[in-house]
Each structure stands twice: as structure tokens, then as C-alpha cells.
Design a protein around this motif. Structure first.
Motif, PDB file in Angstrom:
ATOM      1  N   LEU A  31      -8.722   5.386   3.426  1.00 32.56           N
ATOM      2  CA  LEU A  31      -7.965   5.878   2.612  1.00 32.56           C
ATOM      3  C   LEU A  31      -7.686   6.393   1.807  1.00 32.56           C
ATOM      4  CD1 LEU A  31      -5.037   7.590   3.778  1.00 32.56           C
ATOM      5  CD2 LEU A  31      -4.143   4.980   3.604  1.00 32.56           C
ATOM      6  N   LEU A  32      -7.991   5.738   0.522  1.00 37.57           N
ATOM      7  CA  LEU A  32      -8.188   5.838  -0.436  1.00 37.57           C
ATOM      8  C   LEU A  32      -9.732   6.601  -0.877  1.00 37.57           C
ATOM      9  CD1 LEU A  32      -7.182   2.287  -2.311  1.00 37.57           C
ATOM     10  CD2 LEU A  32      -6.018   3.888  -2.665  1.00 37.57           C
ATOM     11  N   LEU A  33     -10.478   5.919   0.000  1.00 42.04           N
ATOM     12  CA  LEU A  33     -11.866   7.939  -0.352  1.00 42.04           C
ATOM     13  C   LEU A  33     -11.754   8.133   0.250  1.00 42.04           C
ATOM     14  CD1 LEU A  33     -14.430   7.387  -0.993  1.00 42.04           C
ATOM     15  CD2 LEU A  33     -15.098   6.559   1.185  1.00 42.04           C
ATOM     16  N   TYR A  34     -10.826   8.905   1.272  1.00 41.25           N
ATOM     17  CA  TYR A  34     -10.073   9.877   1.676  1.00 41.25           C
ATOM     18  C   TYR A  34      -9.297  10.693   0.752  1.00 41.25           C
ATOM     19  CZ  TYR A  34      -8.133  13.963   4.697  1.00 41.25           C
ATOM     20  OH  TYR A  34      -7.097  15.062   5.145  1.00 41.25           O
TER      21      TYR A  34
ATOM     22  N   VAL B  18      -2.603   3.477  -2.923  1.00 37.85           N
ATOM     23  CA  VAL B  18      -1.819   4.582  -1.882  1.00 37.85           C
ATOM     24  C   VAL B  18      -0.278   5.151  -1.652  1.00 37.85           C
ATOM     25  CG1 VAL B  18      -1.287   4.914   0.433  1.00 37.85           C
ATOM     26  CG2 VAL B  18      -3.570   3.268   0.318  1.00 37.85           C
ATOM     27  N   GLU B  19       0.113   4.597  -2.383  1.00 33.72           N
ATOM     28  CA  GLU B  19       1.419   5.424  -1.789  1.00 33.72           C
ATOM     29  C   GLU B  19       2.191   6.127  -4.138  1.00 33.72           C
ATOM     30  OE1 GLU B  19       3.462   4.989   0.375  1.00 33.72           O
ATOM     31  OE2 GLU B  19       2.750   4.077   1.304  1.00 33.72           O
ATOM     32  N   LEU B  20       0.637   5.914  -4.647  1.00 32.16           N
ATOM     33  CA  LEU B  20       0.536   6.619  -5.974  1.00 32.16           C
ATOM     34  C   LEU B  20       0.698   8.009  -5.529  1.00 32.16           C
ATOM     35  CD1 LEU B  20      -0.250   3.588  -8.264  1.00 32.16           C
ATOM     36  CD2 LEU B  20       2.718   4.646  -7.760  1.00 32.16           C
ATOM     37  N   PRO B  21       0.902   8.203  -6.857  1.00 37.17           N
ATOM     38  CA  PRO B  21      -0.004   9.978  -7.095  1.00 37.17           C
ATOM     39  C   PRO B  21      -1.889   9.872  -7.216  1.00 37.17           C
ATOM     40  CG  PRO B  21       2.111   9.655  -8.523  1.00 37.17           C
ATOM     41  CD  PRO B  21       1.548   8.883  -8.345  1.00 37.17           C
TER      42      PRO B  21
ATOM     43  N   VAL C 220     -10.524  -3.229   9.985  1.00 38.93           N
ATOM     44  CA  VAL C 220     -10.548  -4.040   8.340  1.00 38.93           C
ATOM     45  C   VAL C 220     -10.570  -3.253   7.198  1.00 38.93           C
ATOM     46  CG1 VAL C 220     -12.546  -6.008   6.506  1.00 38.93           C
ATOM     47  CG2 VAL C 220     -11.737  -5.759  10.121  1.00 38.93           C
ATOM     48  N   PHE C 221     -11.162  -1.968   6.997  1.00 41.26           N
ATOM     49  CA  PHE C 221     -11.432  -1.049   5.932  1.00 41.26           C
ATOM     50  C   PHE C 221     -10.847  -0.528   5.770  1.00 41.26           C
ATOM     51  CE2 PHE C 221     -15.317  -3.521   6.558  1.00 41.26           C
ATOM     52  CZ  PHE C 221     -15.164  -4.272   5.982  1.00 41.26           C
TER      53      PHE C 221
ATOM     54  N   TRP D 226      -2.446  -4.142  -4.451  1.00 41.59           N
ATOM     55  CA  TRP D 226      -3.109  -2.913  -5.755  1.00 41.59           C
ATOM     56  C   TRP D 226      -3.666  -1.894  -4.950  1.00 41.59           C
ATOM     57  CZ3 TRP D 226      -0.705  -2.820  -9.608  1.00 41.59           C
ATOM     58  CH2 TRP D 226       0.130  -4.197 -10.930  1.00 41.59           C
ATOM     59  N   LYS D 227      -4.157  -2.081  -4.320  1.00 37.49           N
ATOM     60  CA  LYS D 227      -4.573  -1.073  -2.809  1.00 37.49           C
ATOM     61  C   LYS D 227      -3.879  -0.667  -2.062  1.00 37.49           C
ATOM     62  CE  LYS D 227      -9.385  -2.965  -2.483  1.00 37.49           C
ATOM     63  NZ  LYS D 227     -10.351  -4.193  -1.494  1.00 37.49           N
TER      64      LYS D 227
END
Length: 578
Positions: free
Chosen positions: A369-372, A528-531, A363-364, A523-524
Motif C-alpha cells: 500500500l505504501l509503494l502504491y 498510510v493514514e498521513l498525507p 504479509v506485505f 510507523w508503516k
């Protein structure tokens, strides 16, 4: 016509010697006859319309009856038959002979519908078996060919060969028909299978024919190692056993192809299961695999109600063939018992924890991944000399242009703090488009391609940007391409560069109103793909306030005033961006 015709043929040898008779006619002038009953060799099958041969079973044991010596002493061989529906055979006069012996054999005439496996492959007899080693050769002779030569007028006959019911007009260099024989010069696995031979000849001016089959099997050549080997158990393998249960010890051995006997067995304290004669022990044997004559065999030693005394015994797996033998001892250790309650609770907690972790990740996973990335990701601004974070490539003068200038640019620059390069806004007037495009792409960390139906049909500017990004990513890997699908595109609408890129690149889909919020999946997924960017809290708050004021005063108001004229919207947005 019936499926087959069954006829009992009786063969009698009238003898002059003294031989006990089991039956005797009431007429004392007829000789006594020793009746062997029906032959145990089984019925002789002949295909309807073909020639066949019957050999007297009385001469299958030369020590009892020898055909040559019987003829030399003036004895005769008689044939007669018992047709279907008759109970008595037709009588034969014995010409004052003192005794006879007779035996019956069954002849079955089969129709082609019963045995046909192809238009030219109807055979009544079982196929002969021929083994040919790989990379070697052998000559194939049609069975019963010598009998046909003796009966053919002048010994002339014609032989036609088939492989898998297919007749070859010309064989290749590995297989060649020479006279009535088929020569296999070099055996490969493709040449395995059934071969059929059809023989035609003239006898007394009448055309006769018969068909036979040969099953050819390829085996590994004799040059390979033929010693047997034990596959299981391994040298250091230990079998875990538990008292009070049935224990199975498995032994697996490999036997390379040899035309000789082989054996695989277990011994308990030096005795086989047969020698031990203990119902406590039994064995199960089976064939595991067969590959070009090499066979993998398995024998399982079954020990019922394993107890402590069985641990003290010695168990050995052995195998043997003509070339050698091998033996390996099975090592046993008693399995420790675990408390069932503790084991069940521990297993349940582990499964529950795994289920919870799987659900949370499913689910998250984007948030995790963004937090990491925020904790451990590397800020690319500190590791390269790029000027822009993102270069946006899109189809000009289309609906996608408004999406790029109003939505993408605003969120990337004002909300996420990325430096964005848009050619129509950031290029200087009077420059060469090609050179400036390549320069902008080379100075960017990401190339964001807005995919739409108009992308490939609005001139060469967008395609130039796409090709430059893909080439840069393939050559040095310092640029990554991101595909953003604003509107759905049919597969045939993708240009060649996009089709290639789609196989290896991520595709982020815009879903209209669902994707407008900054917390949406779009946007999430794009972040993930952006710097990776690390911004301090004070600087981030200040940047957001300034960007909010700029967005409210310059863009929103300006777009509201000119919303009735789409062309003015594009021009106004471009002026506000500068």
C-alpha cells in the motif's frame, strides 16, 4: 387407567326384505344377518370426559341403505358394543324380523395426556381445514355444533374460541366472536394457525362439553394473476450435455393459488414419460416452496446414458392450471471435452499463483500500500492551502506529553519530513486559546489524537481539539482524524466524541519497544493514514543530515542532562523545539 379404551360398536339394521346373508344363527327363529365387518372409515376418537357422536356407516352410501326409507317401512336400528376383553357381542332379540345387516366401528377414548397441546387445547379429532384469502374475511363455525344444538336442553350452548391455545377476552376489529361463530373480517398472515372451540351445553340437567379445532391457512387473494409461469429454464437458456453421462433437465414452475388441479410435466418428441414407457427416461417431482397458497413445483427429466441420438429429440417443459398453460423448449448443446492433463496443470498453476499472491498480500499489504501511494498517490500540498500536515492533540502534563514531544514530533518532522503543529509550541503568547485552537486545526490536513486514560481528564483543551477535528471532517471532509492509542483504555473511559469516532476511524496502536524502529508496523500503519509526500533524493538526504545533527545536539543531550527531573525534561524539550 389405560391410555385409551378401544370398543367395537356393532350397528344392526333389521330388515324385512330379501338380502343375502353371510352368517346365520343355528336357531332358525333368528333372522339371517349380512355382516359388513369393521368399518373402513377408521376409529372414532373421543376425549375422556367429553361428549362424542357415532354415525352409522351403513347409511354412508344412500344407494344401499337409506335411513328415512328404512324407518318408514318399520325397520329398526340397533347399537351394541363389544367391551375390551370380550369375544362375543351381547345378543339382541330381533322380534321375528326376517333379515338384518350389521357393521362394526371402533371407538377410542383418549386421555388428555395423549393429545393435549396446551391447557385448553386438548382435541381428540383431526382439525378441520379452512382457507381464507388475504385481505378478505370468513366465518368460522365450530365443527359438530349442529349436532350439539339438537341434543342441548332448549338448544342453548356456550362456545369459547382460542387461537394458538390462547383465549382472547376481547378480539380486535379484524376478528370478532358473534354468537357461537368467530368472524374474521380482514385476514392477515398473523391470523394463520390453529383455532380451538370449546362447546358447553346442558343435556337432561347434566353439563356436557366437547372441543374441536380448525386449521386456518392464509392464501393470496383471487384478484392477483392466477396464470402459471415457467421460472426455469429461461427463454435463451442452453443445457450443456455430455455423451455417456446421466443428464438432468430441470423445469420449475410457479402456480398461483387456485382451488383446482394443476400439472407440470416434460414431453419428449410430444410424448410424456408415461406415454413413452422407455426406461431410458424417468422423472422426479418435488415441491420447492409454498407461500400463501402459491406453490413452486419442480420436475426433473432424467436421461440415462445420454447419447448422440438424444440430441436430435425435442424436449418441452409444460405446466397448466385452471386459468392457463405455458410451454418452453429446452435447448441442448454438446459439451466440448478438454484434455484432462492440460486442464489439471492449468488449474494447479492458477491455484498456486493465487495462494502465493494471497500470502504476499497478507504479509506485505502495508508495504504494498505504501509503494502504491508513493507511485500513484496525490501530494495534498499541491491541491490545498493547508499550512500543516499534522496537528497533534494529547493530554497535557502526562506521560503522553513526553511521547508526543520526544518521539512523535521527532520522527514526523526529522525522519518523515512532515510539518507538525503542536499548540504549546507553535501558539503565540497572549492569544485566545479557543480561537487559536480552531485556527490551527483548520489549517492542518490531519488531526492526530493520542488516546490515553488521561485524555478526557486533563481539562478541555484536548476535547476542544478533538471536537473541532471531528466537526471539520464531517462538514467539508478536508481534515481526517487519526487515533493513536499510546496506552490501553477501557471502553467506559472513552468520551462520547471518541466513541463515535472509533466506529469510523482507524486506530493505530503503540506497542512500546516493538514500535520504536522506523520499520515497525506502527510507523508503516501511521504513514498510510498521513498525507502523501514526494521528496527528491538529494533533498531527502540533505534533510536527513540536518535533522540528524539537530536531533543529536539539541534534544538528546539536553534530555540526558535533565533526565532526573521530569518537569525539566518537558520544559527543555519545549525550548529546544522553538
Amino acid at each position: 387407567m389405560p391410555d385409551f379404551i378401544s370398543i367395537l360398536l356393532f350397528l344392526s339394521v333389521v330388515l324385512g326384505g330379501d338380502r343375502p346373508a353371510v352368517s346365520q344363527s343355528s336357531d332358525q327363529s333368528e333372522p339371517m344377518c349380512y355382516d359388513w365387518g369393521e368399518s373402513r372409515e377408521g376409529a372414532v376418537s373421543v376425549l375422556e370426559g367429553e361428549a362424542g357422536w357415532l354415525s352409522c356407516p351403513l347409511f354412508s352410501h344412500p344407494s344401499v341403505y337409506n335411513y328415512s326409507s328404512t324407518q318408514s317401512t318399520g325397520h329398526n336400528l340397533f347399537w351394541y358394543r363389544l367391551p375390551v376383553g370380550h369375544d362375543l357381542e351381547q345378543p339382541i332379540g330381533y322380534s321375528n324380523k326376517s333379515s338384518c345387516s350389521k357393521i362394526a366401528m371402533r371407538l377410542e377414548v383418549l386421555s388428555r395426556d395423549q393429545v393435549a397441546s396446551g391447557p385448553d387445547c386438548a382435541v381428540a379429532t383431526a382439525p378441520s381445514q379452512v382457507i381464507i384469502p388475504l385481505q378478505e374475511g370468513k366465518k368460522l363455525d365450530c365443527p359438530d355444533l349442529q349436532d350439539a344444538i339438537k341434543m342441548a336442553d332448549g338448544g342453548d350452548l356456550n362456545v369459547t374460541w382460542y387461537h394458538h391455545c390462547r383465549q382472547y377476552e376481547r378480539w380486535n376489529m379484524d376478528r370478532e366472536q358473534k354468537g357461537p361463530s368467530l368472524l374474521v373480517h380482514l385476514m392477515i398472515d398473523y391470523y394463520e394457525g390453529l383455532y380451538y372451540c370449546k362447546v358447553q351445553y346442558q343435556r337432561r340437567g347434566r353439563l356436557q362439553q366437547f372441543s374441536r379445532s380448525i386449521n386456518v391457512t392464509a392464501v393470496n387473494p383471487p384478484s392477483l394473476d392466477k396464470n402459471p409461469s415457467i421460472i426455469h429454464p429461461g427463454k435463451d437458456q442452453v443445457f450443456s450435455v455430455k455423451q455417456g453421462t446421466e443428464v438432468r433437465l430441470t423445469c420449475t414452475g410457479l402456480f398461483p393459488f387456485l382451488e383446482s388441479p394443476w400439472e407440470i410435466w416434460w414431453t419428449i418428441d410430444g410424448k410424456t414419460v408415461e406415454q413413452l414407457a422407455d426406461p431410458h427416461f424417468s422423472k422426479i417431482n418435488r415441491l420447492v416452496s409454498y407461500n400463501f397458497g402459491d406453490r413452486t413445483e419442480e420436475t426433473v427429466l432424467v436421461i440415462k446414458d445420454f447419447w448422440a441420438e438424444d440430441l436430435k429429440r425435442e424436449y418441452n417443459c409444460s405446466l397448466r392450471n385452471q386459468k392457463g398453460s405455458a410451454t418452453r423448449r429446452a435447448q441442448l448443446e454438446e459439451e466440448g471435452s478438454l484434455p484432462s492433463v492440460e486442464l489439471g496443470c492449468g488449474l494447479g498453476v492458477t491455484l498456486l499463483l493465487m495462494l502465493v499472491l494471497f500470502t504476499v498480500y497478507h504479509v506485505f499489504w502495508l508495504e504494498l500500500l505504501l509503494l502504491y501511494r508513493s507511485w500513484f498517490g496525490t501530494d495534498e500540498r499541491h491541491t490545498d492551502d493547508k499550512e500543516y500536515d499534522v496537528y497533534i492533540s494529547y493530554a497535557r502534563n502526562s506521560e503522553e506529553e513526553q511521547f508526543v514531544l520526544v518521539t512523535l514530533r521527532r520522527v514526523l518532522e526529522n525522519e518523515l519530513g512532515y510539518s507538525v503543529c503542536i499548540f504549546d509550541r507553535d501558539s503565540l503568547p497572549g492569544g485566545i486559546i479557543t480561537d487559536e485552537t480552531l485556527s490551527f486545526v483548520a489549517r492542518s490536513r490531519r488531526l492526530l489524537v493520542v488516546v490515553s486514560p488521561d485524555y478526557a481528564s486533563k481539562g478541555s483543551q484536548a476535547l476542544l481539539e478533538l471536537k473541532a477535528g471531528i466537526d471539520s471532517m464531517a462538514l467539508d471532509g478536508h481534515l481526517r482524524v487519526i487515533l493513536v492509542q499510546y496506552r490501553s483504555v477501557q471502553r467506559q473511559g472513552w468520551v462520547r466524541e471518541l466513541r463515535r469516532a472509533r466506529l469510523a476511524l482507524a486506530l493505530v496502536r503503540w506497542q512500546g519497544d516493538k514500535s520504536r524502529e522506523l520499520t515497525s508496523r506502527f510507523w508503516k500503519r501511521l504513514r498510510v493514514e498521513l498525507p502523501v509526500h514526494r521528496v527528491s533524493k538529494e533533498g531527502e538526504a540533505c534533510t536527513r543530515r540536518l535533522q540528524s545533527q539537530d536531533s543529536t545536539s539539541s534534544q538528546t543531550g539536553l534530555i540526558t542532562k535533565t533526565a532526573k527531573d521530569p518537569q525539566k525534561v518537558f520544559n527543555s524539550v519545549a525550548v529546544a523545539a522553538f
